[in-house]
Every structure is written in C-alpha cells, then in structure tokens.
Design a protein around this motif. Structure first.
Motif, PDB file in Angstrom:
ATOM      1  N   SER A   1      79.596 -11.698  26.627  1.00  0.00           N
ATOM      2  CA  SER A   1      79.007 -11.273  27.953  1.00  0.00           C
ATOM      3  C   SER A   1      79.269 -12.278  28.921  1.00  0.00           C
ATOM      4  O   SER A   1      79.546 -13.292  29.055  1.00  0.00           O
ATOM      5  CB  SER A   1      77.492 -11.309  27.766  1.00  0.00           C
ATOM      6  OG  SER A   1      76.980 -12.803  27.539  1.00  0.00           O
ATOM      7  N   VAL A   2      79.442 -11.694  30.324  1.00  0.00           N
ATOM      8  CA  VAL A   2      80.089 -12.119  31.354  1.00  0.00           C
ATOM      9  C   VAL A   2      78.680 -12.577  32.143  1.00  0.00           C
ATOM     10  O   VAL A   2      77.942 -11.644  32.667  1.00  0.00           O
ATOM     11  CB  VAL A   2      80.851 -11.447  32.172  1.00  0.00           C
ATOM     12  CG1 VAL A   2      81.183 -12.259  33.743  1.00  0.00           C
ATOM     13  CG2 VAL A   2      82.199 -11.309  31.270  1.00  0.00           C
ATOM     14  N   LYS A   3      78.680 -13.971  32.453  1.00  0.00           N
ATOM     15  CA  LYS A   3      77.348 -14.367  33.289  1.00  0.00           C
ATOM     16  C   LYS A   3      77.540 -13.929  34.725  1.00  0.00           C
ATOM     17  O   LYS A   3      78.513 -14.094  35.306  1.00  0.00           O
ATOM     18  CB  LYS A   3      77.093 -15.644  33.292  1.00  0.00           C
ATOM     19  CG  LYS A   3      76.431 -16.150  31.844  1.00  0.00           C
ATOM     20  CD  LYS A   3      76.121 -17.558  31.735  1.00  0.00           C
ATOM     21  CE  LYS A   3      75.606 -18.178  30.557  1.00  0.00           C
ATOM     22  NZ  LYS A   3      75.443 -19.513  30.679  1.00  0.00           N
ATOM     23  N   LYS A   4      76.676 -13.379  35.478  1.00  0.00           N
ATOM     24  CA  LYS A   4      76.665 -12.853  36.847  1.00  0.00           C
ATOM     25  C   LYS A   4      76.134 -14.117  37.557  1.00  0.00           C
ATOM     26  O   LYS A   4      75.123 -14.577  37.483  1.00  0.00           O
ATOM     27  CB  LYS A   4      75.896 -11.637  37.033  1.00  0.00           C
ATOM     28  CG  LYS A   4      76.357 -10.485  36.483  1.00  0.00           C
ATOM     29  CD  LYS A   4      75.869  -9.277  37.094  1.00  0.00           C
ATOM     30  CE  LYS A   4      76.599  -7.996  36.252  1.00  0.00           C
ATOM     31  NZ  LYS A   4      76.128  -6.737  37.018  1.00  0.00           N
ATOM     32  N   MET A   5      77.153 -14.396  38.651  1.00  0.00           N
ATOM     33  CA  MET A   5      76.855 -15.569  39.311  1.00  0.00           C
ATOM     34  C   MET A   5      76.226 -14.994  40.439  1.00  0.00           C
ATOM     35  O   MET A   5      76.497 -13.944  41.128  1.00  0.00           O
ATOM     36  CB  MET A   5      78.486 -16.233  39.883  1.00  0.00           C
ATOM     37  CG  MET A   5      78.974 -16.821  38.917  1.00  0.00           C
ATOM     38  SD  MET A   5      78.204 -18.128  37.966  1.00  0.00           S
ATOM     39  CE  MET A   5      78.510 -19.368  39.324  1.00  0.00           C
ATOM     40  N   PRO A   6      75.187 -15.864  41.153  1.00  0.00           N
ATOM     41  CA  PRO A   6      74.509 -15.315  42.415  1.00  0.00           C
ATOM     42  C   PRO A   6      75.656 -15.184  43.563  1.00  0.00           C
ATOM     43  O   PRO A   6      76.468 -16.000  43.643  1.00  0.00           O
ATOM     44  CB  PRO A   6      73.705 -16.159  42.750  1.00  0.00           C
ATOM     45  CG  PRO A   6      73.730 -17.405  41.897  1.00  0.00           C
ATOM     46  CD  PRO A   6      74.708 -17.025  40.625  1.00  0.00           C
ATOM     47  N   VAL A   7      75.420 -14.455  44.253  1.00  0.00           N
ATOM     48  CA  VAL A   7      76.206 -14.083  45.445  1.00  0.00           C
ATOM     49  C   VAL A   7      75.502 -14.266  46.695  1.00  0.00           C
ATOM     50  O   VAL A   7      74.283 -13.730  46.952  1.00  0.00           O
ATOM     51  CB  VAL A   7      77.002 -12.603  45.383  1.00  0.00           C
ATOM     52  CG1 VAL A   7      77.705 -12.340  46.739  1.00  0.00           C
ATOM     53  CG2 VAL A   7      77.756 -12.227  44.177  1.00  0.00           C
TER      54      VAL A   7
END
Length: 95
Positions: free
Chosen positions: A3-9
C-alpha cells in the motif's frame, strides 16, 4: 501489492491582487495616502502618466505594481519606507 502511503499535499493560494487593484482602487488608495499623482509616481518609480492611465482605467495594474498597491492599502505605514517627507526651513526673503 504494497500500500502506498498518501503524503499530505500543500496547496499554495495567492491573492489575486490584479482583480483587486482596479482604477477606482488606485485612485482611492492614492487619496487615502494623501499623495498627488506626481508623488505616487515618484514613490513607485513610474511616470505620472502611468498613474493617470491607471486611474482612468486605460491601463490595467499588473504584476509587482499591483502587489505593492495591495500591500500599501493593507499596510499604509509602509509608505514611510518608500517615501519620506523632510521638513526644511525656507528663507522667506528668498521666495
């Protein structure tokens, strides 16, 4: 599948000063600051004709000029950084 962690944008939002600094805005600001067209032009390093055309709506106020006018409206004390009034004694007999 990992799973790819979503980075805050982070989104940058800029104040659209060009939509704010209309011809009426420029004239009202100049009057609020107590400047003539000539004094405002000199302070900003522009021609008096440029200020006149801004106020007439003949030329739009764009880019850095728009941002400076916006900041001067929000922080009129910055005028002292750009333009200083110096009082001088005048010999009345030489007038």
């Amino acid at each position: 599948m990992k799973s790819v962690k979503k980075m805050p944008v982070c989104k940058n939002e800029f104040t659209n000063t060009e939509a704010i600094t209309t011809n009426d805005f420029a004239k009202a600001l100049r009057q609020k600051l107590g400047l003539s067209q000539r004094m405002m032009a000199k302070m900003l390093g522009l021609s008096e004709k440029t200020i006149e055309k801004w106020e007439q709506g003949a030329n739009p106020i764009k880019g850095a000029a728009s941002r400076i006018l916006y900041l001067l409206d929000r922080h009129p004390e910055l005028l002292n950084e750009l333009y200083q009034f110096k009082k001088e004694l005048v010999d009345e007999s030489k007038r």
